[in-house]
Design an enzyme around this catalytic site. Structure first.
Site, mmCIF file in Angstrom:
data_model
loop_
_atom_site.group_PDB
_atom_site.id
_atom_site.type_symbol
_atom_site.label_atom_id
_atom_site.label_comp_id
_atom_site.label_asym_id
_atom_site.label_seq_id
_atom_site.Cartn_x
_atom_site.Cartn_y
_atom_site.Cartn_z
ATOM 1 N N TYR A 47 38.138 16.725 29.505
ATOM 2 C CA TYR A 47 39.162 15.882 28.863
ATOM 3 C C TYR A 47 40.489 16.620 28.669
ATOM 4 C CZ TYR A 47 35.104 12.988 27.550
ATOM 5 O OH TYR A 47 33.951 12.246 27.552
ATOM 6 N N HIS A 104 27.564 17.568 30.913
ATOM 7 C CA HIS A 104 28.330 16.318 30.976
ATOM 8 C C HIS A 104 27.716 15.326 31.972
ATOM 9 C CE1 HIS A 104 32.679 14.690 30.405
ATOM 10 N NE2 HIS A 104 31.828 13.705 30.517
HETATM 11 N N1 LIG Z 1 29.552 11.497 28.588
HETATM 12 C C1 LIG Z 1 30.335 10.815 29.387
HETATM 13 O O1 LIG Z 1 30.204 10.863 30.615
HETATM 14 C C2 LIG Z 1 31.397 9.924 28.801
HETATM 15 C C3 LIG Z 1 31.991 8.943 29.600
HETATM 16 C C4 LIG Z 1 32.954 8.117 29.007
HETATM 17 C C5 LIG Z 1 33.286 8.293 27.670
HETATM 18 N N2 LIG Z 1 32.720 9.280 26.911
HETATM 19 C C6 LIG Z 1 33.097 9.519 25.492
HETATM 20 O O2 LIG Z 1 32.925 8.297 24.786
HETATM 21 C C7 LIG Z 1 34.138 7.940 24.150
HETATM 22 C C8 LIG Z 1 34.269 6.442 24.036
HETATM 23 O O3 LIG Z 1 34.198 5.826 25.298
HETATM 24 P P1 LIG Z 1 35.470 5.175 26.029
HETATM 25 O O4 LIG Z 1 36.674 5.868 25.594
HETATM 26 O O5 LIG Z 1 35.116 5.144 27.466
HETATM 27 O O6 LIG Z 1 35.418 3.650 25.563
HETATM 28 P P2 LIG Z 1 35.541 2.858 24.177
HETATM 29 O O7 LIG Z 1 35.567 3.745 23.013
HETATM 30 O O8 LIG Z 1 34.498 1.779 24.228
HETATM 31 O O9 LIG Z 1 36.928 2.106 24.380
HETATM 32 C C9 LIG Z 1 38.173 2.696 24.192
HETATM 33 C C10 LIG Z 1 39.205 1.604 24.466
HETATM 34 O O10 LIG Z 1 38.967 0.516 23.584
HETATM 35 C C11 LIG Z 1 40.095 0.238 22.802
HETATM 36 N N3 LIG Z 1 39.615 -0.003 21.431
HETATM 37 C C12 LIG Z 1 39.059 0.906 20.598
HETATM 38 N N4 LIG Z 1 38.735 0.333 19.426
HETATM 39 C C13 LIG Z 1 39.091 -0.961 19.528
HETATM 40 C C14 LIG Z 1 39.030 -2.060 18.637
HETATM 41 N N5 LIG Z 1 38.541 -1.939 17.410
HETATM 42 N N6 LIG Z 1 39.495 -3.260 19.068
HETATM 43 C C15 LIG Z 1 40.000 -3.403 20.320
HETATM 44 N N7 LIG Z 1 40.098 -2.403 21.212
HETATM 45 C C16 LIG Z 1 39.638 -1.178 20.813
HETATM 46 C C17 LIG Z 1 40.981 1.434 22.885
HETATM 47 O O11 LIG Z 1 42.344 1.050 22.904
HETATM 48 P P3 LIG Z 1 43.404 1.616 21.821
HETATM 49 O O12 LIG Z 1 43.542 3.074 22.067
HETATM 50 O O13 LIG Z 1 44.629 0.828 22.139
HETATM 51 O O14 LIG Z 1 42.819 1.297 20.473
HETATM 52 C C18 LIG Z 1 40.616 2.037 24.233
HETATM 53 O O15 LIG Z 1 41.394 1.466 25.259
HETATM 54 C C19 LIG Z 1 35.196 8.612 25.046
HETATM 55 O O16 LIG Z 1 36.455 8.663 24.425
HETATM 56 C C20 LIG Z 1 34.545 9.933 25.298
HETATM 57 O O17 LIG Z 1 34.692 10.775 24.152
HETATM 58 C C21 LIG Z 1 31.759 10.083 27.471
#
Ligand SMILES: NC(=O)c1ccc[n+]([C@@H]2O[C@H](COP(=O)([O-])OP(=O)(O)OC[C@H]3O[C@@H](n4cnc5c(N)ncnc54)[C@H](OP(=O)(O)O)[C@@H]3O)[C@@H](O)[C@H]2O)c1
Length: 271
Positions: A47, A104
């Site tokens: 990241y 990861h």
């Molecule tokens: N291990 C892995 O391979 C892997 C892969 C992917 C992700 N991850 C981890 O998991 C975390 C979360 O996953 P993600 O970032 O893919 O997806 P997520 O948390 O499901 O979604 C993030 C998106 O949703 C929006 N959002 C967040 N809260 C919201 C709400 N209450 N209402 C409406 N929209 C909302 C955010 O926009 P705004 O910023 O505009 O609020 C952002 O665009 C990552 O940040 C990372 O740390 C790990």
């Protein structure tokens, strides 16, 4: 804060996801999240924000209460690379130790036993308090638990209402591993879903909160990411309502065949 416990290791059930958060905003959001009550922060070598996440954690003044998770990138799973990269992660984070260190993504070019041997060494030498995996299938979970010298406490996987992960969740439970759900709001896709919106309305909650509650109510930890302070609070306010069995069942029915968002297939480009 509610926790998910696995093999004696406690993981706060709501964490902050930080993928794509950068620079001052990342440090500020991390610090703010901890002030609101988050006690789990998720970063990764990939990241490119470990420095800022560490800064946010330190600035919060609550380092001892926070579970800091980072992940070793799949090109660095050979023991020598892994050990060096974990030391570099710690230097960027500027913390005493990582709390939970994850692989990861699996990399079929590196024998799993070798990687897990190095992960175990990192734990034994005090660089991390616990170890786990991410994006592991049921078959890989079986193999990993067989060969790991140290207990594996979690599998971090994509998990939200639009994806059926029952098999891998059952695999985690069989190995007494916690499940940490990434993309738990389906990258914001929960918003606008008719079923989640309707169920949320009855409780004065948003569709995103229903998506998160659906997971925590199953004992699955969630790590929603947001770049907006207001949503930090929204994504944390999950414990003043409960979904009925019928609502849980209705949300389950939203899972679809192509519900996966993150394509985690191993890529030859990693070499
Ligand atoms: N291990 C892995 O391979 C892997 C892969 C992917 C992700 N991850 C981890 O998991 C975390 C979360 O996953 P993600 O970032 O893919 O997806 P997520 O948390 O499901 O979604 C993030 C998106 O949703 C929006 N959002 C967040 N809260 C919201 C709400 N209450 N209402 C409406 N929209 C909302 C955010 O926009 P705004 O910023 O505009 O609020 C952002 O665009 C990552 O940040 C990372 O740390 C790990």
């Amino acid at each position: 804060m509610q926790v998910v416990e696995a093999k004696g290791f406690k993981i706060p059930i709501v964490g902050l996801g930080t993928w794509a958060l950068r620079g001052r905003d990342c440090a500020r959001l991390t610090e703010q999240a901890i002030r609101i009550g988050y006690r789990h922060v998720d970063t990764a070598q990939m990241y490119d924000n470990e420095r800022e996440v560490g800064e946010g954690v330190r600035n919060s003044g609550k380092r001892d209460e926070v579970t800091v998770v980072t992940k070793v990138q799949p090109t660095l799973l050979a023991p020598h690379d892994l050990e060096r990269s974990v030391k570099e992660s710690l230097a960027r984070l500027r913390l005493d130790a990582i709390d939970l260190l994850l692989i990861h993504w699996p990399n079929p070019r590196v024998p799993l036993a070798e990687t897990l041997g190095a992960m175990a060494k990192m734990k034994q030498e005090g660089y991390t308090r616990a170890i786990g995996v991410s994006n592991f299938t049921v078959a890989l979970l079986d193999e990993a638990n067989k060969v790991s010298p140290e207990p594996l406490v979690c599998n971090q996987i994509e998990c939200h209402p639009f994806l059926n992960q029952d098999k891998v969740i059952a695999g985690c439970r069989q190995h007494q591993m916690a499940v940490i759900a990434y993309s738990p709001t389906a990258r914001g896709g929960a918003m606008g879903d008719e079923v989640l919106e309707r169920i949320g309305k009855a409780y004065g909650k948003t569709a995103a909160q229903v998506s998160l509650r659906f997971l925590v109510q199953q004992g699955i930890a969630v790590i929603p990411r947001t770049s907006r302070v207001g949503r930090l609070e929204e994504n944390f306010a999950l414990f003043d309502f409960a979904l009925s069995d019928a609502e849980m069942q209705e949300i389950r029915s939203l899972a679809r065949r192509h519900g996966r968002i993150v394509d985690w297939t191993w890529s030859p480009d990693w070499d």
